[in-house]
Design a protein around this motif. Sequence first.
Motif, PDB file in Angstrom:
ATOM      1  N   UNK A 183       0.803  -1.223   0.000  1.00 56.95           N
ATOM      2  CA  UNK A 183       0.000   0.000   0.000  1.00 56.95           C
ATOM      3  C   UNK A 183       0.831   1.266   0.000  1.00 56.95           C
ATOM      4  N   UNK A 184       1.947   1.247  -0.702  1.00 58.97           N
ATOM      5  CA  UNK A 184       2.837   2.399  -0.786  1.00 58.97           C
ATOM      6  C   UNK A 184       2.840   2.970  -2.198  1.00 58.97           C
ATOM      7  N   UNK A 185       3.530   4.088  -2.361  1.00 57.94           N
ATOM      8  CA  UNK A 185       3.771   4.682  -3.671  1.00 57.94           C
ATOM      9  C   UNK A 185       5.239   4.489  -4.030  1.00 57.94           C
ATOM     10  N   UNK A 186       5.563   4.373  -5.317  1.00 59.44           N
ATOM     11  CA  UNK A 186       6.962   4.139  -5.702  1.00 59.44           C
ATOM     12  C   UNK A 186       7.945   5.161  -5.136  1.00 59.44           C
ATOM     13  N   UNK A 187       7.520   6.436  -5.053  1.00 65.27           N
ATOM     14  CA  UNK A 187       8.457   7.461  -4.575  1.00 65.27           C
ATOM     15  C   UNK A 187       8.756   7.317  -3.086  1.00 65.27           C
ATOM     16  N   UNK A 188       8.033   6.434  -2.387  1.00 64.74           N
ATOM     17  CA  UNK A 188       8.282   6.196  -0.972  1.00 64.74           C
ATOM     18  C   UNK A 188       9.271   5.048  -0.738  1.00 64.74           C
ATOM     19  N   UNK A 189       9.864   4.592  -1.834  1.00 60.94           N
ATOM     20  CA  UNK A 189      10.694   3.393  -1.800  1.00 60.94           C
ATOM     21  C   UNK A 189      12.141   3.720  -2.170  1.00 60.94           C
ATOM     22  N   UNK A 190      13.076   3.123  -1.437  1.00 61.08           N
ATOM     23  CA  UNK A 190      14.491   3.153  -1.824  1.00 61.08           C
ATOM     24  C   UNK A 190      14.899   1.750  -2.263  1.00 61.08           C
ATOM     25  N   UNK A 191      15.550   1.653  -3.413  1.00 61.34           N
ATOM     26  CA  UNK A 191      16.076   0.384  -3.904  1.00 61.34           C
ATOM     27  C   UNK A 191      17.580   0.393  -3.723  1.00 61.34           C
ATOM     28  N   UNK A 192      18.116  -0.685  -3.118  1.00 65.15           N
ATOM     29  CA  UNK A 192      19.542  -0.766  -2.806  1.00 65.15           C
ATOM     30  C   UNK A 192      20.132  -1.991  -3.501  1.00 65.15           C
ATOM     31  N   UNK A 193      21.203  -1.795  -4.268  1.00 65.34           N
ATOM     32  CA  UNK A 193      21.803  -2.935  -4.951  1.00 65.34           C
ATOM     33  C   UNK A 193      23.218  -2.671  -5.411  1.00 65.34           C
ATOM     34  N   UNK A 194      23.891  -3.746  -5.815  1.00 61.75           N
ATOM     35  CA  UNK A 194      25.302  -3.663  -6.185  1.00 61.75           C
ATOM     36  C   UNK A 194      25.542  -3.733  -7.685  1.00 61.75           C
ATOM     37  N   UNK A 195      24.488  -3.883  -8.477  1.00 63.36           N
ATOM     38  CA  UNK A 195      24.642  -3.980  -9.929  1.00 63.36           C
ATOM     39  C   UNK A 195      23.750  -2.966 -10.636  1.00 63.36           C
ATOM     40  N   UNK A 196      24.084  -2.681 -11.891  1.00 67.91           N
ATOM     41  CA  UNK A 196      23.310  -1.692 -12.641  1.00 67.91           C
ATOM     42  C   UNK A 196      21.842  -2.067 -12.752  1.00 67.91           C
ATOM     43  N   UNK A 197      21.533  -3.374 -12.874  1.00 70.06           N
ATOM     44  CA  UNK A 197      20.133  -3.744 -13.055  1.00 70.06           C
ATOM     45  C   UNK A 197      19.288  -3.385 -11.837  1.00 70.06           C
ATOM     46  N   UNK A 198      19.903  -3.281 -10.652  1.00 64.27           N
ATOM     47  CA  UNK A 198      19.165  -2.835  -9.474  1.00 64.27           C
ATOM     48  C   UNK A 198      18.784  -1.360  -9.607  1.00 64.27           C
ATOM     49  N   UNK A 199      19.743  -0.564 -10.054  1.00 64.90           N
ATOM     50  CA  UNK A 199      19.491   0.868 -10.223  1.00 64.90           C
ATOM     51  C   UNK A 199      18.523   1.116 -11.383  1.00 64.90           C
ATOM     52  N   UNK A 200      18.665   0.337 -12.446  1.00 64.41           N
ATOM     53  CA  UNK A 200      17.739   0.461 -13.576  1.00 64.41           C
ATOM     54  C   UNK A 200      16.315   0.127 -13.149  1.00 64.41           C
ATOM     55  N   UNK A 201      16.171  -0.868 -12.295  1.00 61.56           N
ATOM     56  CA  UNK A 201      14.850  -1.227 -11.771  1.00 61.56           C
ATOM     57  C   UNK A 201      14.260  -0.076 -10.978  1.00 61.56           C
ATOM     58  N   UNK A 202      15.090   0.538 -10.138  1.00 59.41           N
ATOM     59  CA  UNK A 202      14.626   1.673  -9.339  1.00 59.41           C
ATOM     60  C   UNK A 202      14.117   2.797 -10.224  1.00 59.41           C
TER      61      UNK A 202
END
Length: 243
Positions: A183-202
């Motif tokens: 029940x959240x909005x995307x802008x309320x989310x932080x995505x954390x990762x070690x590869x480009x595909x994590x950042x691309x997903x964000x």
Amino acid sequence: MMQALPPERLKAIRAVVFDKDGTLIDFDRTWFSVSWTLAKRSADGDEDHARLLLDLGGYDWNAQRFRANSVIAAGTVEDIVSLWHPDLGEAGMRVLVDDFNQFAAEEGARSAVAIEGLHETLVALRAMGYRLGIATNDSEAGAHAAARALDIDSLFDLVIGYDTAARPKPHPEPLLYFVEKLGLEPHELAMVGDNLHDLETAHAAGAGLAIGVLSGNSPREILEPHADIVLESIAELPRLLAR
């Protein structure tokens, strides 16, 4: 010194979703032996061929580590099976994917090595009121097995594997699935990762923050152009978000 982010962006964050391997778990120490065993099985025991398969999948034998954004580091089990067995039909592919998934879930959990400060960091974030999740290109069962082995499974609100949402990372579906379920909005989310595909997903999902970490396969120069901030590891997150 930790890079500054606008306070309003930090204040908007209500949940943190983590990649698993290289972010929560030491990728090379956890996955080399698993990948090597699968490569030897795919090569019918021929170690020279298995070395070639592992190299093709992204293992740098000279550096003794997996390459950033390689198939093994960033892809799904289906990607690995397709790479190593390109001539398999659909039925054979499904049988081998299921076999790889079962082996990876069992052995990946048994071999799992936590990133330093893992448990303390997750407990601190929960105490600060953040909802937590995992979005991995491992299977959902494999992610749960590894989290249970490290005694962190209960700290997550949701675990998303490549087989959970409609499409895996770098598509936005894992994060959109997470926010819909909580029940959240995307802008309320932080995505954390070690590869480009994590950042691309964000970015694809419209997440509030795309955070890179240097605990995995990718160096700063690869992550920094695509991240809002790059941290040494997740251990820096509580201090960042406390701002």
